[in-house]
Design a protein around this motif. Structure first.
Motif, mmCIF file in Angstrom:
data_model
loop_
_atom_site.group_PDB
_atom_site.id
_atom_site.type_symbol
_atom_site.label_atom_id
_atom_site.label_comp_id
_atom_site.label_asym_id
_atom_site.label_seq_id
_atom_site.Cartn_x
_atom_site.Cartn_y
_atom_site.Cartn_z
ATOM 1 N N GLY A 99 0.821 -1.214 0.000
ATOM 2 C CA GLY A 99 0.000 0.000 0.000
ATOM 3 C C GLY A 99 0.850 1.257 0.000
ATOM 4 O O GLY A 99 2.057 1.221 0.238
ATOM 5 N N VAL A 100 0.181 2.362 -0.291
ATOM 6 C CA VAL A 100 0.871 3.649 -0.447
ATOM 7 C C VAL A 100 0.147 4.729 0.365
ATOM 8 O O VAL A 100 -1.072 4.888 0.246
ATOM 9 N N THR A 130 -4.838 8.317 2.705
ATOM 10 C CA THR A 130 -4.461 9.721 2.606
ATOM 11 C C THR A 130 -4.285 10.334 3.987
ATOM 12 O O THR A 130 -5.117 10.136 4.873
ATOM 13 N N VAL A 131 -3.183 11.047 4.161
ATOM 14 C CA VAL A 131 -2.980 11.866 5.368
ATOM 15 C C VAL A 131 -3.060 13.319 4.924
ATOM 16 O O VAL A 131 -2.225 13.785 4.145
ATOM 17 N N LEU A 132 -4.074 14.009 5.395
ATOM 18 C CA LEU A 132 -4.272 15.402 5.029
ATOM 19 C C LEU A 132 -3.582 16.289 6.066
ATOM 20 O O LEU A 132 -3.780 16.101 7.260
ATOM 21 N N LEU A 156 7.304 17.320 8.980
ATOM 22 C CA LEU A 156 7.374 16.421 10.129
ATOM 23 C C LEU A 156 6.567 15.150 9.862
ATOM 24 O O LEU A 156 6.992 14.040 10.210
ATOM 25 N N VAL A 157 5.409 15.297 9.228
ATOM 26 C CA VAL A 157 4.593 14.132 8.870
ATOM 27 C C VAL A 157 5.380 13.232 7.907
ATOM 28 O O VAL A 157 5.408 12.003 8.060
ATOM 29 N N GLU A 158 6.039 13.845 6.939
ATOM 30 C CA GLU A 158 6.789 13.050 5.959
ATOM 31 C C GLU A 158 7.929 12.281 6.613
ATOM 32 O O GLU A 158 8.164 11.117 6.314
ATOM 33 N N VAL A 174 0.798 3.478 9.608
ATOM 34 C CA VAL A 174 1.575 4.620 9.122
ATOM 35 C C VAL A 174 0.647 5.827 8.914
ATOM 36 O O VAL A 174 0.952 6.952 9.306
ATOM 37 N N ALA A 175 -0.508 5.566 8.313
ATOM 38 C CA ALA A 175 -1.460 6.647 8.059
ATOM 39 C C ALA A 175 -1.991 7.221 9.374
ATOM 40 O O ALA A 175 -2.101 8.444 9.537
#
Lengths: 333, 333
Positions: A99-100, A130-132, A156-158, A174-175
């Motif tokens: 997954g991505v 998706t992480v918004l 920071l999220v990345e 991860v999400a």
């Protein structure tokens, strides 16, 4: 317009070619559609982390491609969302079967195109989450946004999602972690000067010789108000207080303090701001356990600064500290 | 003047305080006289490497203090040499009994004050060696210089000498290696806009809306000529050809290519320049085996770029690749 470029329409393409030549062991560039992937992509069995958005915010996102951070970055034209097919192709290029995660800054065009790419990926059997990111406390809606804008917390999220993926965590984990980072991060910025989009050829807004824009967006969008220039300590207070009050950050907590240059502001000035921001955080009883100072999410050659404060937990710190090897952020390897 | 500062006279002091707060495990700041040392200084038995110069070129030099690079940095006021007593105190603070290498950019004030500090150190029984950096091919003498100015090669000398010292090499060896790096490095820069020294309050020179200064110095000193703005590829040729002809660089050799931002120029543009510089180097038969792209030796918020080309040998590459842990340059640790 005084810039080091050839045809404005070739800027992003030529910069990507430069990145490929400068970092041959680290990343690969795909020309059409344009995206960058880490050199060893796809990594079999690992969740992939992908981000993208308009160009002009470098090193975000391409400078964060590499082990422990992003698997891919999709650069749009300057201040323009990448297209769904571009995101889809990058997603396919990095999917290792687990997954991505798409990390998306909250701008209408980005959100729409990533959503479409996610649907197209699903049709191909690739699961995406998706992480918004919407950490900017300056304004609730804006020129290009329904809701808050995504700014400094994106870096920071990345980093934290990238480390979690590298550690073998599952897609949903991860999400979820990325969303938690976004929920615990707040940012605000100020501009002392505008920037010029190469295609436009002139500054996106005007500021008088003694004026600043408080709450500036990373595309030069208006913030909360136009104000007279003040000393750095006063400006730091203007940014820190809305940030601190918003979460709200609580005494006794650990934080990561990120002072970001918007482009033209010298490092010397960023450290002056960091000093005062640290003092203000400490006065609220916060413990600055990690820090980042420099130009990491910029607005071309805009002069100004943004501050991001992230209330961290043990897991976030652990993934922040994990090895990372990208063009713009590197440690432990 | 639009800057993030309080009193101009407090700028360097406050920035140093910020650095100490941002990098507590990495470095320590001494307030009066002002200098930074790596956290574990002095390192017993190791040759110490020290540099310094006027502030306003950050991350040079303070951002390069740490394991594998500088033991100490002495920041003067903006564009002003550090004083002999300041250099002496820093030298004393890092001397581990094996001597101290002073890396000095070739500007009259710096050369004089480092020389005086070296003599004072000798009186105290500390052996020093000086590595003079004078890599700028633009002009032979200038506003603040007898001979060529020291610019981008300084970063490379500091990294390579720092690694050699870390590896336990003797004082004379580290100094000889630093001199060899300087001898094999050449640089030249161009400015699209001036910068403003905080104390002066106005730009140090003027450039018309379509003008650039070819061969600019890092304090805004005049270069070879004022010219009309040209496309990035043409500008890159204007910098690369004088560099290539000067050493002269020979086909078949390995080089490190360093494209440096002078302050306000976005990373996107630096990579456009890198792409063309790489192409020009390749056309001369040079093999770009290492690269560095970013703002490492700046002139406050000046827009522009400089290129440094270093003809490397196996020893230089080995020390370039060695672990380094500083605020601005980090890998392998």
């Amino acid at each position: 317009m005084k810039k080091l470029l050839n045809a404005p329409s070739d800027l992003v393409k030529e910069a990507l070619a430069g990145m490929a030549l400068a970092h041959p062991g680290l990343l690969r560039v795909h020309v059409d559609p344009a995206f960058l992937v880490r050199a060893d992509a796809p990594v079999r069995g690992k969740v992939a982390v992908l981000s993208g958005g308009g160009s002009g915010h470098e090193p975000l996102h391409g400078g964060f491609v590499g082990r422990g951070m992003l698997d891919a970055a999709c650069p749009g034209a300057v201040f323009t969302s990448p297209t769904p097919d571009q995101i889809l192709e990058a997603t396919r290029a990095v999917d290792g079967g687990a997954g991505v995660v798409h990390i998306v800054k909250n701008y209408t065009g980005d959100v729409m195109n990533f959503e479409m790419a996610g649907e197209l990926a699903r049709d191909l059997g690739i699961t995406t989450e998706t992480v918004l990111v919407n950490d900017d406390v300056a304004v609730e809606n804006s020129l290009y946004t329904a809701g808050r804008r995504g700014v400094g917390a994106t870096v920071l999220v990345e980093k934290i999602c990238g480390a979690a993926a590298e550690a073998g965590r599952a897609l949903a984990d991860v999400a979820a972690l990325g969303r938690r980072v976004n929920e615990h991060g707040r940012s605000m910025g100020i501009a002392l000067s505008p920037c010029t989009v190469p295609h436009a050829g002139k500054p996106s807004f005007e500021l008088g010789p003694d004026e600043m824009e408080v709450g500036i967006g990373i595309h030069g969008e208006p913030g909360r108000r136009r104000a007279k220039l003040e000393p750095a300590d006063r400006i730091t207070e203007m940014l820190m207080h809305p940030i601190l009050d918003d979460l709200p950050f609580q005494a006794g907590k650990d934080v990561l303090l990120f002072v970001n240059g918007l482009g033209a502001t010298p490092l010397l000035e960023l450290y002056v701001v960091f000093r005062k921001a640290h003092e203000i955080a400490a006065a609220r009883g916060l413990r600055v356990v990690r820090s980042l100072v420099g130009p990491y999410i910029t607005s071309l050659e805009m002069a100004g600064v943004s501050i991001t404060l992230l209330q961290v937990d043990e897991e976030m710190v652990r993934y922040w500290d994990a090895p990372v090897h990208t063009a713009a952020l590197r440690w432990g390897v």
